[in-house]
Enzyme design. Sequence first.
Site, PDB file in Angstrom:
ATOM      1  N   ARG A  16      -3.852 -10.063   4.721  1.00  8.34           N
ATOM      2  CA  ARG A  16      -3.968 -10.143   3.554  1.00  8.34           C
ATOM      3  C   ARG A  16      -2.842  -9.658   2.965  1.00  8.34           C
ATOM      4  O   ARG A  16      -2.456  -8.450   2.795  1.00  8.34           O
ATOM      5  CB  ARG A  16      -4.991  -9.523   2.980  1.00  8.34           C
ATOM      6  CG  ARG A  16      -5.533  -9.341   1.601  1.00  8.34           C
ATOM      7  CD  ARG A  16      -6.676  -8.702   1.098  1.00  8.34           C
ATOM      8  NE  ARG A  16      -7.111  -8.967  -0.546  1.00  8.34           N
ATOM      9  CZ  ARG A  16      -6.390  -8.222  -1.293  1.00  8.34           C
ATOM     10  NH1 ARG A  16      -5.687  -7.245  -1.062  1.00  8.34           N
ATOM     11  NH2 ARG A  16      -6.898  -8.129  -2.660  1.00  8.34           N
ATOM     12  N   LYS A  70       0.892  -1.323  -0.087  1.00 10.55           N
ATOM     13  CA  LYS A  70       0.131  -0.027  -0.269  1.00 10.55           C
ATOM     14  C   LYS A  70       0.864   1.385   0.008  1.00 10.55           C
ATOM     15  O   LYS A  70       1.984   1.295   0.603  1.00 10.55           O
ATOM     16  CB  LYS A  70      -0.924  -0.152   1.247  1.00 10.55           C
ATOM     17  CG  LYS A  70      -1.993  -1.006   1.146  1.00 10.55           C
ATOM     18  CD  LYS A  70      -3.017  -0.919   0.108  1.00 10.55           C
ATOM     19  CE  LYS A  70      -4.024  -2.190  -0.312  1.00 10.55           C
ATOM     20  NZ  LYS A  70      -4.739  -2.229   1.008  1.00 10.55           N
TER      21      LYS A  70
END
Length: 287
Positions: free
Chosen positions: A270, A236
């Site tokens: 995840r 991210k």
Amino acid sequence: MSSNPQTLKFSNSNTHSINCNGRLVDLSTPKIMGILNLTPDSFSDGGKFNNEKSALEHAGKLLKEGAEIIDIGPQSTRPNAEFLRADQEIERIGNVIALIKKEFPEALISLDTFYAETVKFGFNEGIDIINDISGGHYDDKMFDTAAETKLPYILMHVNPSYETMHDKIKFADITLSVNQYFSEKTAELLEKGVNDIILDPGFGFGKTVEDQMKMIDEVEFLGFEKFPLLIGISRKSFIYKPLGKSALDVNEETQKLHLEVLKQGAKILRVHDVAETKKTLMNFLEL
């Protein structure tokens, strides 16, 4: 810390379990969810696994490295990604779910979609978990469909429309805002008969770098003791952009954050890099 622990803190010490198609999955030991993108345009691995052979091979690799859940994504949700209809998602998935189920029957499969129609297809193919990044916002049939399947449902915090999902919002208190959203949405899901709910605070979706780092610091205050917490921070931009690095070059920093959220009660990670995350998980379990 601006949030009030007396009003926000919920116990994550209890044992969580989810019912996946009649298979009770114990989350007292955190699980790794490996990402399998079937997309040509995902930001870090687009086009690598978007045919049946390569998808099956990558699923096997993820499982061998320590993933227990495979998260299949037929549509990229990165900024400016190609938008697909449900029928296009279904076409892209093809036989991948059935092939993975046949080859790796022990694997749990989650399907990353915001379409009820895609969920119905996936359910018939054998998926175990629904991973809806939209929190039911983008398809008003999603919650009812989740209830019909009786599958665990991953509820993510996100902006209320597809067009605004990546619009940066500066929250007065990100933890309070996410918890209010979770409270309202879980009440709606429970009323419809969705009993197995997993909470995802939505890293990478419409939040400032500062608010996302605040969420990392306050993971222990996110969510409710009834529901396990999923954290998806792999590759991210709030991690790599402030460092001037690329998405593929922040594994060390990501694993430090993974360890931090595990210490605060996260039950599912995840990730793209399963092998490295497995090492982090083992280190955590030895603490």
